[in-house]
Scaffold this motif. Structure first.
Motif, PDB file in Angstrom:
ATOM      1  N   ASP B  26      -5.322   1.801   7.117  1.00 61.37           N
ATOM      2  CA  ASP B  26      -4.985   1.468   5.729  1.00 61.37           C
ATOM      3  C   ASP B  26      -4.301   2.641   5.031  1.00 61.37           C
ATOM      4  OD1 ASP B  26      -5.840  -1.149   5.613  1.00 61.37           O
ATOM      5  OD2 ASP B  26      -7.900  -0.626   5.083  1.00 61.37           O
ATOM      6  N   ILE B  27      -4.842   3.827   5.271  1.00 60.30           N
ATOM      7  CA  ILE B  27      -4.252   5.008   4.628  1.00 60.30           C
ATOM      8  C   ILE B  27      -2.796   5.147   5.050  1.00 60.30           C
ATOM      9  CG2 ILE B  27      -4.312   7.538   4.588  1.00 60.30           C
ATOM     10  CD1 ILE B  27      -7.370   7.335   4.836  1.00 60.30           C
ATOM     11  N   HIS B  30      -0.925   1.023   3.960  1.00 58.21           N
ATOM     12  CA  HIS B  30      -0.905   0.694   2.529  1.00 58.21           C
ATOM     13  C   HIS B  30      -0.723   1.922   1.653  1.00 58.21           C
ATOM     14  CE1 HIS B  30      -1.982  -3.299   3.677  1.00 58.21           C
ATOM     15  NE2 HIS B  30      -3.117  -2.901   4.206  1.00 58.21           N
ATOM     16  N   GLY B  31      -1.301   3.010   2.076  1.00 58.38           N
ATOM     17  CA  GLY B  31      -1.247   4.203   1.230  1.00 58.38           C
ATOM     18  C   GLY B  31       0.088   4.913   1.306  1.00 58.38           C
ATOM     19  N   ARG B  33       1.035   7.057   3.438  1.00 56.55           N
ATOM     20  CA  ARG B  33       0.838   8.483   3.674  1.00 56.55           C
ATOM     21  C   ARG B  33       1.060   8.829   5.138  1.00 56.55           C
ATOM     22  NH1 ARG B  33      -4.832   9.231   0.607  1.00 56.55           N
ATOM     23  NH2 ARG B  33      -4.243   8.455  -1.432  1.00 56.55           N
TER      24      ARG B  33
END
Lengths: 124, 192
Positions: B26-27, B30-31, B33
């Motif tokens: 997710d990081i 979606h993030g 990063r």
């Protein structure tokens, strides 16, 4: 030496909460969330000043689950974006009471800091 | 980045490994990063939080601490290298394992206590101990007793002297018993 376990019948025995636990409680106060949503919420609420990593998050969650402050929920609030690896968490009744007690403790501390003008040049 | 999971204890990986991996995904997705900074942050966190968790697991387990004592005695026996030391070391191990595996808590109704530990119930004849009972402080007596026992074991093993070994084994067993029965979950018996 093993740490002494807090007593569920004595809310004060949980205090003071670690900062990470309080952040998680605030994130879960509004709704049940999965891990990544908790991380995002903590970051948003702190305007980006607190970035909790997954290790810290799940380590804290594990401790809080063991203490009965947080529980995993079977409901899947977001089925469209769901992933079986995701688990959702919510505060228990005990978690709510401990969160309220910690909020009161922090409020009293902030009030004292305000009264003594902490950081503004000394006592009145 | 998922390799960072290896820094965490096995129990943590079992309980939260899949979720941890999902969150890292997710990081990244979606993030937004997908950068060196995020990878470094997760790696640094794993290298600091992971060992701390391992240490906490170790320290939260009295069994591990007592296993260290058993290991010490076993190593001493190996170093001395005689049959007698081996037998006594094995005796210590068996005694400690019996104490660790047993579920009995002498501060409880006598019928619930294993006969080998009933003498320890003397510390609380009323069997109504609460969590605030001063009885719990008796567990610290186990430390000097254990220290003395180790001294006797050391010299017993070094000199291959049976009396010292016997005293050492007895003291270590007493220390383990005292620690176990006075450091349990309180109250052992519900308050009247």
């Amino acid at each position: 030496m093993a740490k002494r376990q807090p007593d569920p019948d004595d809310v004060d025995s949980f205090l003071p909460l670690p900062a990470s636990a309080m952040h998680i409680m605030v994130a879960l106060a509004g709704d049940e969330r999965h891990g990544y949503a908790i991380m995002r919420d903590i970051e948003d609420l702190s305007s980006g000043s607190v970035r909790m990593g997954p290790g810290t998050l799940y380590g804290s969650l594990k401790r809080m689950i063991d203490q009965g402050l947080v529980e995993e929920t079977d409901e899947r609030p977001d089925p469209a974006l769901d992933d079986e690896r995701r688990r959702y968490y919510r505060l228990t009744d005990l978690g709510q009471r401990v969160g309220a007690a910690e909020r009161a403790r922090l409020s009293a501390l902030l009030e004292a800091a305000h009264m003594r003008q902490l950081g503004l040049g000394g006592a009145v | 980045m998922r390799a960072a999971l290896l820094a965490y204890p096995k129990e943590f990986r079992t309980d939260f490994g899949a979720e941890y991996a999902r969150t890292v995904d997710d990081i990244v997705t979606h993030g937004g990063r997908r950068d060196l900074g995020s990878a470094l942050r997760i790696a640094v966190e794993a290298l600091t939080v992971g060992p701390r968790m391992r240490w906490e697991n170790l320290m939260s387990s009295a069994r591990i601490m007592l296993s260290a004592v058993v290991g010490f005695v076993a190593l001493a026996a190996l170093a001395a290298g005689s049959t007698a030391t081996g037998i006594f070391a094995a005796s210590v191990i068996v005694l400690l394992l019996l104490q660790l595996a047993g579920r009995d808590r002498p501060i409880a109704p006598i019928e619930d206590v294993h006969p080998r530990s009933r003498w320890l119930r003397l510390v609380n004849p009323e069997a109504t101990t609460t969590k605030e009972s001063p009885v719990k402080h008796l567990r610290w007596l186990a430390l000097p007793v254990l220290g003395l026992g180790l001294v006797f074991l050391f010299f017993g093993l070094t000199w291959t002297a049976l009396p010292q070994l016997g005293v050492g084994v007895a003291l270590v067993a007493v220390a383990a018993s005292v620690w176990r029965v006075t450091a349990g979950v309180w109250p052992v018996v519900p308050e009247a």
